[in-house]
Design a protein around this motif. Sequence first.
Motif, short mmCIF file in Angstrom:
data_model
loop_
_atom_site.label_atom_id
_atom_site.label_comp_id
_atom_site.label_asym_id
_atom_site.label_seq_id
_atom_site.Cartn_x
_atom_site.Cartn_y
_atom_site.Cartn_z
N ASP A 489 52.01 98.17 6.82
CA ASP A 489 51.06 99.05 6.12
C ASP A 489 50.53 100.11 7.08
O ASP A 489 50.10 99.80 8.19
N ASN A 491 47.91 102.11 6.59
CA ASN A 491 46.50 102.45 6.41
C ASN A 491 45.54 101.28 6.60
O ASN A 491 44.36 101.50 6.88
N ILE A 492 46.02 100.07 6.42
CA ILE A 492 45.17 98.89 6.49
C ILE A 492 45.54 98.04 7.70
O ILE A 492 46.71 97.75 7.92
N ASN A 509 40.15 99.21 6.28
CA ASN A 509 40.76 100.42 5.76
C ASN A 509 40.50 101.53 6.77
O ASN A 509 39.34 101.90 7.02
N THR A 511 41.26 104.69 6.58
CA THR A 511 41.31 106.02 5.98
C THR A 511 40.02 106.36 5.23
O THR A 511 39.18 105.49 4.98
N GLN A 514 39.85 105.57 -1.02
CA GLN A 514 39.88 104.22 -1.58
C GLN A 514 41.33 103.74 -1.69
O GLN A 514 42.22 104.50 -2.06
N ILE A 515 41.55 102.47 -1.34
CA ILE A 515 42.89 101.89 -1.40
C ILE A 515 42.84 100.56 -2.14
O ILE A 515 41.98 99.72 -1.84
N SER A 517 45.10 97.22 -2.85
CA SER A 517 46.27 96.59 -2.25
C SER A 517 46.50 95.18 -2.80
O SER A 517 45.62 94.31 -2.71
N THR A 543 40.17 96.10 -3.55
CA THR A 543 39.97 97.54 -3.63
C THR A 543 39.06 97.94 -2.48
O THR A 543 37.85 97.66 -2.49
N LEU A 544 39.66 98.57 -1.48
CA LEU A 544 38.92 98.90 -0.26
C LEU A 544 38.35 100.31 -0.35
O LEU A 544 39.07 101.28 -0.59
N TYR A 547 37.08 103.49 4.74
CA TYR A 547 36.70 102.84 6.00
C TYR A 547 35.99 101.50 5.80
O TYR A 547 35.20 101.07 6.65
N GLU A 548 36.26 100.83 4.69
CA GLU A 548 35.65 99.52 4.50
C GLU A 548 36.23 98.53 5.50
O GLU A 548 37.43 98.53 5.79
#
Length: 554
Positions: A489, A491-492, A509, A511, A514-515, A517, A543-544, A547-548
Amino acid sequence: MKWWQKGIIYEIYPKSFYDSNGDGIGDLPGIVTKLPYLKELGVDAIWLTPIYLSPQVDNGYDVADYRKVDPMFGSNHDLERLIEQAHKNGLKIILDMVANHTSDQCVWFKESKKSRNNYFSDFYIWRDPKPDGSAPNNWAASFGGSAWTYVPERRQYYLHYYAAQQPDLNWENPLVRQYVFDAMRYWKAQGVDGWRLDVITQISKDLSFKDVKGLPGQKYVPLKNTSGPHMHQFIHELNQQVLSPFEMMSVGEAPNSSIDEILKLTAPEREELDMAFSFEHMRIDKAAGKHGEIAVKKPDFKQLKDVLSKMQTELADKAWNALYFENHDRSRIPSRWGNDKEYRYESATAFATILHGLCGTPFIFQGEEIGMTNPTYSVDEYEDIDLKNKYQEQVEEKHLLTTEEFLNIEHKIARDNGRTPMQWDTSPNAGFTQGKPWYKVNPDYKQINVKVDIASKKSIFKYYQKLIALRHQEDILTEGKYQEMMPEDKNIFAYYRVLENKRWLVVVNMTDRQIESDQVKDLIKDYRSVILHNYKSKEISATLAPYEAYIVQK
C-alpha cells in the motif's frame, strides 16, 4: 536494557532554543531555564549540537577549541551547571563531537599549514598539486566547489569534505586520534553522559585519492561513498579508548551508509557504536537534477515504509535503531511530508505515531513536539552556508535554476528550515529573546508556540507526552517484534508490535485525503481497545480520515 534503549532523546540547537541575556542568541543558561519544560515533556536526555569555541562558519560544526565553550553560549562553568541541573532533573546530557574536521582557526591547523615538518604537519590531509598546479583530484565538497584548498606556505592542498574553513583531520595519524579521545575524556570528567558523533563514518579516507566519474562537464564530483578502509578500525579504537571504559552512550551520523554498514557499526559484539543515524529514509522526496543541481519530488511513502521496515527487520535482535524524522539538518515534517495548513496537528501526530511505534530510540528535535513548520524565506533571509553556496553556484554562476525554482526546493528541504528560533509564546520574537534574534523567527509563531499548543484541544505536545509515556511504561515498544502489514500500500503504514501474548496494531494514513480500505477493515476487526488515537471524536474504523493514526490492541 540500557537507559537509552528505553529512553527518548531531545535534540537542542542551542543557538535557537532560548536566550537568557538578550543578545539574540540562545545560550546554556537559557537551556537551564527550560529544564522544567523538558521534564514535563518526559524526555530522558538532551543532545546539544556543538557549543565549543567556533568562528560559526557552519554553526559550530567548525570547532576551534574542543575544550572551551564558545562565549556566545556562556562559559565552561555554565555547561557544568547545565549538566548538574539536568542530572538533578533526571536528564542526561549528550554532546556533539565533530571529529572528522576542525575549524581552520584551530591551533592545530594554524600550525599545520606553516610547514611540512612541524609537530602538527600531519594532523590534516595534505597533498601535492597535479603537475599543472591544479587540485589533487576532482572531489567536490559537500557545500559546493572543490574539496581541496591550496596553501602557499606548504605549496600543497588540504582536503575538506565541507567548507574550506573546515579542514579534515588525518585519522591515519595516531596522535590525531589521541587528541580527539582526550577531548572526549575531558568532557566525561565534567559529567557528560554520551556522544552524538558528527559524520563519524567519514574519518577514514580513500587513500588512493583517485578522480571519480561524474556527469559530462562536471568539474567537481560528489563522493557517493565516503567510508574509508580503516573506518571500523578507528571507531573500534574510539570505543575501546573512550566509550566502553566510561560507559558513554554513542550515536553516530552515518551519511551514505547502507543498512548492512549500519549493522556493522552497531552490532554489540563489534564494539563500535550503540546506534547510528541512517539517511536513507530521508531521501524519499529527493530527486536527481540533470546537471547535479538540487531537486525534489513528491514523497514516496512506499519507499519510506520499505526502508523503515528493512531497518526494523535487519537490525532485530542484532543491533539497535536510532529513530528520527527531524533534526538540525532536516526540515519540519508537517511542511515537508504532511500538510502544515489544514492538517498540521494531524500530519505532525501521524508521522510521530509511525516513528514512536517502532523499535529503537526516538530522537525529538526542538519544536517538533509542537508541530513547528518550515518558513518561506527569501535567499538573503537564510543563514546556512550550504544553501548560500548552492545558490551562488547553481543559480548565479551556472544558471541551472531560477531563484524561484531554487526557493521552491529549499522551502521543502533546506537545513535552515529547522533552525529558526524556538517558539515559546505569542510575545515578540516568540518569547525566544528580548533582543534581536540571530536568525529570523518564523512569522507563524503567534499561531504555533508552546503556550498556545499546550492550551489547545488539539495539542501536539500532549500527544508527544503520551507517546513518550507509552515507551516508558510498555515493554512491547522496546522489546516487541515488528511485523509490517499491507506492505504494497502506497498510502497506509500498518504494522504489528508483538510481545508474548500482547499484540498492538499501528495504522497511519500518510495522506491528506480520506481512504477506505478493506485490508484495514480485516486488520482491525478484532481490535477495539484504543491505546492512542489522533482523532479523539472519531470511532476506529476502516475509513481513515486525512492523516488519521491510531494504536489499538485486542
